[in-house]
Design an enzyme around this catalytic site. Sequence first.
Site, PDB file in Angstrom:
ATOM      1  CG  ASP A 351      37.146  39.975  42.283  1.00 55.09           C
ATOM      2  OD1 ASP A 351      38.348  40.758  41.903  1.00 55.09           O
ATOM      3  OD2 ASP A 351      37.055  39.173  43.586  1.00 55.09           O
ATOM      4  CD  GLU A 387      40.074  39.172  38.239  1.00 55.26           C
ATOM      5  OE1 GLU A 387      40.894  39.715  38.674  1.00 55.26           O
ATOM      6  OE2 GLU A 387      38.752  39.330  39.107  1.00 55.26           O
TER       7      GLU A 387
END
Length: 708
Positions: A351, A387
């Site tokens: 993330d 990401e």
Amino acid sequence: MPDPTHSYALEEGAPHPLGATYTGRGVNFAVFSAHATKVQVCLYDDAGTTETACITLPEYTDEVWHGFVPGLEPGTRYGLRVHGPYEPEQGHRFNHHKLLLDPYAKAHMGELKWGPELFGYTVGHPDGDLSFDERDSAPFMPKCVVVDSRFQWTQTDAVRVPWNQTVFYETHVRGFTMKHPKVPELFRGTFAGLALDEVIGPIKELGVTSVELLPVQMFLNQPFLTEKGLTNYWGYDTIGFFALDQRYMDGPNIDEFKNMVDRFHAHGLEVIMDVVYNHTPEGNEMGPTISFKGIDNASYYRLLPDQPRYYINDTGTGNTVNLSHPRVLQMVTDSLRYWVTEMHVDGFRFDLATILAREPHGFDEGGGFLDSCRQDPVLSSVKLIAEPWDIGPGGYQVGGFPPGWAEWNDQFRDTVRAFWKGDEAMASKLAQCVTASGDRFNKRGRRPWASVNFISAHDGFTLADTTSYNEKHNEANNEGNRDGHGDNRSWNCGVEGATDDAEVLALRARQQRNMLATLMLSQGTPMLLAGDEFARTQQGNNNAYCQDSDISWFDWEAASAPAGHSLTTFTQHLTHLRHTLPVLRRNRFLTGQFSDAAQVKDSTWLAPDGNEMDEAHWTDPQTRCFGLLLEGTAPASSLPQPAADDSVLLVFNAWEGAIDFVLPPRADGKVWTRVIDTALDPQEDVAFEPGHGYTVTGRSLLMFTSKP
């Protein structure tokens, strides 16, 4: 605070490994803190409510406090109290009145109960975070648990699906199982429910290879959600990087997760973890003191250099984990290795990964964390997916990560949605996306698999909602529909939301097939959002992070209904084609280069008249119908080719009306076989002669194959 160390035969112990380690005759405790003056381990009864001892760690070696307690067993409940200066203006926030979670704890028990006692300062005090709170936070804190790591694995070999054969399937442990008809009530929402063969089998039959789980490491519910009766459903607020969240298991026994991984491996499926190492729920200077802030705030977090009372907030959550510090970098890499070596997971999706690659001077593809992963013999052997963005300066880095990494490619999502919606000037952009975005990824020996393509993910509209809503509908989040992204590139096909209009439903189904086919037939690595294969809806909510409800739970009745079953069958057909046709997943970027040996280009873009597209076609904003010819006889590597692959012709038509498309000639004299026509349901293989004019229905995608 009591300190009855006399009841234990305390020994010096070792400064490594960090955390609480059971040796067979006791437990070794080791805690890093560069600025503490004393570290205590407080022991609790089995209920985690009564403190039975508070042991001062006797030794301090290389900034690690350590001690060994003979006789302690797995299952021991404990927490930390760390003494040191409370000087917020210098970046130090030690407060020994606050019980802290061990960053290396392998399990927790009990829930965090929000209250002012959790804060190092006195909430409401005129001096704010410069004040000092002396209330004990232990009654409000979960407790750490010493674990026994022994487990009898039935699958000892890693699955290790080759990158160019990988198909990701992103899902949520709880959402997937809460209403699953094959999952007993007791196991719903848990690893045990997901581990059932009756659940895993259909996932395998779908043709995916790697199941990517939304965060399962221990995370917290923030007060602003609980006050509204909502919850941190997605789990992007990790506080325990080595521990599983109890919401997904029955007690602190980590074997439940291991058994789930073992069962997935038995079916030949990889398990990928979505991990959050960029921030913690301790927030900024006004946040609680739960773990890192009270252990060594100045080391664990990035603070403003000239005002260390305040936090750098490149994550938008209040704080940023300081991976420039060697011990913090060690903690993250130790955590990753633990999940691979001890829990047998097969990779990670990171993330806001730009944060992890950011040094004080900014994003650095040669930064400490990325270099650590690249040279580590354990981490370099598993799948690493970034990401590649955050809200910090220079935070958008799609294509900017180094070799060895794959990256979520949001350009693929936005372009494919916009093209099928009918937006102008999308032809050249779609061409880049269909060929693995070589403009971003074709460098330094990176392969097409580095581009992780997706149409939808947990964050945003599902595929069905992309074809059913023009606007987001997040009212259930109680934020006045202000949350969530406003630019969704979606089209409701004529009616907003649910409808009984047969024509609208048929168009939506075709648009979903168009986007699924584009995803699965493009070069790169496809990622399917779980439920998209049967048109799962979130009722227009594109930010369901707080919805532990029917909005997020999978409706398996819809999956078994005719429309859902039909789309699932279509998805299986697509994954089967991808796995059986190597030309769809080449390990080289398609460049249109001519091969002297094969006397063909690896790829050719065709206009509807069958001729190769020229610059006028690409620059024409009205170009919405074109084809891509992939020659199976073109070399797939520099080595001699043992045999030629099937050739493939893809035809895209985003026009509302039908277009006649001339099928290109074949030098080998073979016919074209239509294997996909998204205007048809079900699909049927039909042969056509080269040079034949095929009428391509409006808003449809076709695929033909030709054997060499």
